[in-house]
Design a protein around this motif. Structure first.
Motif, PDB file in Angstrom:
ATOM      1  N   LYS A   1       0.843  -1.190   0.000  1.00 53.23           N
ATOM      2  CA  LYS A   1       0.000   0.000   0.000  1.00 53.23           C
ATOM      3  C   LYS A   1       0.883   1.245   0.000  1.00 53.23           C
ATOM      4  O   LYS A   1       1.979   1.236   0.546  1.00 53.23           O
ATOM      5  N   LEU A   2       0.377   2.311  -0.612  1.00 56.55           N
ATOM      6  CA  LEU A   2       1.105   3.578  -0.626  1.00 56.55           C
ATOM      7  C   LEU A   2       1.046   4.185   0.770  1.00 56.55           C
ATOM      8  O   LEU A   2      -0.020   4.493   1.290  1.00 56.55           O
ATOM      9  N   GLN A   3       2.211   4.346   1.378  1.00 56.90           N
ATOM     10  CA  GLN A   3       2.292   4.949   2.715  1.00 56.90           C
ATOM     11  C   GLN A   3       2.529   6.456   2.621  1.00 56.90           C
ATOM     12  O   GLN A   3       1.910   7.237   3.336  1.00 56.90           O
ATOM     13  N   MET A   4       3.437   6.859   1.699  1.00 55.78           N
ATOM     14  CA  MET A   4       3.765   8.279   1.587  1.00 55.78           C
ATOM     15  C   MET A   4       4.477   8.537   0.260  1.00 55.78           C
ATOM     16  O   MET A   4       5.247   7.707  -0.211  1.00 55.78           O
TER      17      MET A   4
ATOM     18  N   SER B   1       3.989   0.199   2.472  1.00 48.10           N
ATOM     19  CA  SER B   1       3.851  -0.666   3.644  1.00 48.10           C
ATOM     20  C   SER B   1       3.108  -1.934   3.234  1.00 48.10           C
ATOM     21  O   SER B   1       2.307  -1.903   2.296  1.00 48.10           O
ATOM     22  N   PRO B   2       3.399  -3.072   3.900  1.00 44.99           N
ATOM     23  CA  PRO B   2       4.394  -3.239   4.972  1.00 44.99           C
ATOM     24  C   PRO B   2       5.819  -3.290   4.394  1.00 44.99           C
ATOM     25  O   PRO B   2       6.010  -3.436   3.198  1.00 44.99           O
ATOM     26  N   GLY B   3       6.813  -3.182   5.283  1.00 46.68           N
ATOM     27  CA  GLY B   3       8.203  -3.331   4.884  1.00 46.68           C
ATOM     28  C   GLY B   3       8.955  -2.033   4.694  1.00 46.68           C
ATOM     29  O   GLY B   3      10.179  -2.023   4.598  1.00 46.68           O
ATOM     30  N   ASN B   4       8.201  -0.886   4.597  1.00 49.67           N
ATOM     31  CA  ASN B   4       8.845   0.428   4.407  1.00 49.67           C
ATOM     32  C   ASN B   4       9.785   0.452   3.198  1.00 49.67           C
ATOM     33  O   ASN B   4      10.860   1.055   3.245  1.00 49.67           O
ATOM     34  N   GLY B   5       9.383  -0.205   2.117  1.00 50.98           N
ATOM     35  CA  GLY B   5      10.183  -0.156   0.893  1.00 50.98           C
ATOM     36  C   GLY B   5      10.075   1.219   0.240  1.00 50.98           C
ATOM     37  O   GLY B   5       9.004   1.834   0.232  1.00 50.98           O
ATOM     38  N   ILE B   6      11.199   1.721  -0.269  1.00 54.03           N
ATOM     39  CA  ILE B   6      11.221   3.015  -0.960  1.00 54.03           C
ATOM     40  C   ILE B   6      11.545   2.750  -2.431  1.00 54.03           C
ATOM     41  O   ILE B   6      12.581   2.161  -2.758  1.00 54.03           O
TER      42      ILE B   6
ATOM     43  N   SER C   1       7.635  -8.333   0.457  1.00 49.74           N
ATOM     44  CA  SER C   1       7.698  -8.330   1.920  1.00 49.74           C
ATOM     45  C   SER C   1       6.942  -9.577   2.377  1.00 49.74           C
ATOM     46  O   SER C   1       5.712  -9.654   2.264  1.00 49.74           O
ATOM     47  N   CYS C   2       7.681 -10.570   2.850  1.00 50.17           N
ATOM     48  CA  CYS C   2       7.104 -11.892   3.087  1.00 50.17           C
ATOM     49  C   CYS C   2       6.080 -11.877   4.228  1.00 50.17           C
ATOM     50  O   CYS C   2       6.250 -11.181   5.232  1.00 50.17           O
ATOM     51  N   ILE C   3       5.018 -12.658   4.026  1.00 51.85           N
ATOM     52  CA  ILE C   3       3.952 -12.763   5.033  1.00 51.85           C
ATOM     53  C   ILE C   3       4.446 -13.545   6.239  1.00 51.85           C
ATOM     54  O   ILE C   3       5.097 -14.564   6.109  1.00 51.85           O
TER      55      ILE C   3
END
Length: 613
Positions: free
Chosen positions: A538-541, A566-571, A611-613
């Motif tokens: 999901k788009l966090q920011m 998110s999840p994972g805070n990937g950029i 981002s693995c479950i």
């Protein structure tokens, strides 16, 4: 009272002398300290053509240093053996033995990548404070040694590699009409990164004929995507289907057919030239000297890490980098004997730590000096290069770090006689220093090296006259002039990697920016949808948004975006074109580390997003 008057007079005299000297010498001081009329430049111009202008500051952007000091990273274990070849035979020579040890060794051929079986196994004993020579065999060999003390505790475990010099009785015919080629690559080094961290190499280059190609640009995300065009003339997406149908697609085969010996080495067992399924992407058989089996043996049995991120590895008392460097040095006698095409690539340390480049400076300067002293440089074109700048980390997150990622190092070192024998070709070569060039151009350049007659003035003049006026080829030899009107589209450089166009910052809460950002995240989710173990993102920011300027006459509109999910805070970063429907015009790049978040997938391309479950 009289004494006080004397002191006051003396003080007045000294004060007078001081002012006289100060004001009397001031003009002389100003003359000596006169500022230079020309101030030092604050930036470097990379490309300056009618279609593209790229410049960059000499000073680096602010960044956080590594948690652990780079210069203190050392292999913790002892080095008890070295590999020596003399009289045509291979010997293990022991050194620094502190206690009695019982050792076992496993011997295998270095020429067979697929065969995991050992040719021979054996034992020997080492006595404390003594040296010993253990005869192994002949030719290219790999030997693994494991030594235990009287308590059956492992005290030494290492892999050694024998690469004997050429047989002095077999004198090959030296073809003086051929120019050897060496690709000497360091991963993740931008041109400005090299400028700041390699003063020894820069100083050494001042004494050698060389050209710095400031306009060298990447065309893909990772090393594989940027080196396949160099090695094959094809994009990474075009290479895989071609392998079975065209066994002569890679430069190794082209140069082998041209009468060259070939070599390949990386400081990593899982090299850059691999398929996504882990299989080797380049045919291995034609390569005469291959470090891959050595690094695989080390990686499988004797590897340990010396940094917190576990990205820099050792075997016994040597780093992978030292094993890699030793391989190149052992090849020098072979390079002196016959024409050679060699490809070497270093990636450990430089991919993770911005400061690690300075740790390599002296090593590469000494290597170039060794090549010079052995006369290898007198008949070799060396491409000292990288694939891209730093791809992740705090420096990469800066605007300057973002630009430098697409400006990899590219320096060509060549013998002086090349300029004398092929003046027009080399004039074009040097004039292209500030042109927009890519790995596709390097491929065409090296194909010209295979037939040096193509560099004769008459041939160059004929090729320049017949140059296509309308349709520009994807790859252009650097011995020909790169057209002034070449831009990123004509050079096949995706928008994400192109900095010819001005970037205008756009508010991150703009409605159109948010719409394009959601589209970017949806595009990632389509990639990972077949893998049930990966979380939908999901788009966090929206962290950054820039409008790409295509010029007033263009009806093309694109946004360069950096988003956090998110999840994972990937950029992630990508460019999105605005039209009737939104369209991705670049690969999606991840600019922060995913570490162990993607443990559930093996595909390196998917690890960036999962981002693995």
């Amino acid at each position: 009272m009289a004494k006080m008057l004397v002191r006051m007079k003396a003080l007045m005299v000294l004060t007078g002398i001081f002012f006289m000297l100060y004001f009397g010498l001031q003009p002389l001081t100003e003359m000596v300290e006169k500022k230079p009329l020309v101030s030092y430049p604050k930036e470097v111009v990379f490309v300056n053509t009618s279609e593209c202008h790229i410049a960059g500051p000499l000073k680096s952007a602010a960044f956080k240093c590594a948690i652990e000091p780079i210069n203190k990273m050392r292999c913790r274990k002892k080095q008890l053996t070295i590999a020596v070849t003399k009289g045509g035979n291979n010997f293990l020579v022991t050194q620094n033995v502190a206690k009695d040890l019982h050792c076992k060794y496993w011997l295998r051929s270095a020429r067979d990548l697929k065969n995991d079986k050992y040719l021979e196994e054996g034992h020997f004993d080492l006595e404390s404070k003594s040296s010993k020579e253990i005869k192994m065999g002949t030719g290219q060999q790999i030997v693994r040694i494991k030594c235990l003390d009287k308590f059956n505790e492992t005290k030494y475990h290492d892999v050694q590699y024998f690469l004997p010099p050429p047989d002095p009785d077999l004198k090959p015919e030296k073809n003086l009409g051929k120019l050897s080629v060496m690709v000497l690559g360091i991963d993740s080094i931008s041109h400005m990164h090299f400028y700041r961290y390699f003063p020894f190499v820069k100083g050494f280059l001042l004494n050698l004929p060389h050209t710095k190609f400031y306009g060298y640009s990447r065309v893909g995300l990772d090393a594989y995507a940027n080196l396949m065009p160099l090695l094959s003339g094809l994009s990474a997406n075009e290479v895989d289907p071609e392998l079975s149908a065209n066994e002569e697609a890679f430069l190794w085969q082209n140069f082998k057919l041209g009468g060259y010996s070939t070599a390949y080495g990386e400081d990593n067992a899982q090299g850059i030239l691999t398929h996504k399924n882990g299989e080797w992407g380049s045919p291995r058989q034609p390569i005469d000297f291959d470090l891959t089996p050595v690094m695989m043996e080390i990686d499988n049995h004797t590897r340990y890490s010396i940094d917190l991120k576990e990205m820099i590895h050792c075997t016994a008392g040597r780093t992978y980098q030292e094993v890699f460097k030793d391989f190149i040095l052992k090849l020098i006698p072979h390079m002196q004997e016959s024409p050679f095409f060699s490809f070497f690539w270093q990636s450990q340390g430089v991919q993770e730590y911005y400061e690690y480049g300075g740790h390599l400076d002296l090593t590469y300067m000494l290597l170039l000096k060794k090549l010079l002293d052995s006369n290898v440089l007198n008949n070799t074109l060396i491409l000292l290069m990288s694939d891209h700048g730093l791809r992740a980390g705090t420096y990469r997150m800066s605007f300057q770090g973002m630009k430098e990622e697409s400006q990899p190092l590219m320096v060509a070192i060549y013998p002086e006689w090349l300029k004398e024998k092929y003046p027009l070709a080399m004039e074009n070569f040097e004039k292209n220093a500030h042109s927009l060039i890519t790995p596709y151009d390097l491929h065409d350049t090296l194909m010209d090296v295979l037939s040096l007659d193509l560099l004769q003035d008459a041939s160059i003049e004929s090729r320049m006259k017949s140059y296509p006026a309308k349709k520009m080829p994807r790859g252009i030899s650097l011995f020909l002039p790169i057209p002034e009107h070449r831009n990123c589209d004509l050079a096949h450089i995706p928008s994400l990697f192109c900095f010819c166009r001005d970037l205008t910052e756009v508010p991150t809460d703009d409605g159109l920016v948010l719409r394009c950002s959601r589209f970017l995240v949806e595009s990632i989710n389509k990639l990972i949808k077949p893998f049930e173990k990966c979380h939908p993102l999901k788009l966090q920011m929206v962290l950054q948004a820039h409008f790409l300027d295509f010029g007033e006459e263009s009806f093309v509109y694109e946004l360069r975006l950096r988003v956090r999910t998110s999840p994972g805070n990937g950029i992630f970063e990508a460019t999105v074109r605005l039209s009737d429907v939104l369209l991705l015009t670049s690969p999606i790049s991840r600019v922060n580390n995913y570490l162990s978040q993607s443990y559930c997938v093996s595909d390196p391309g998917l690890k960036l997003f999962c981002s693995c479950i």
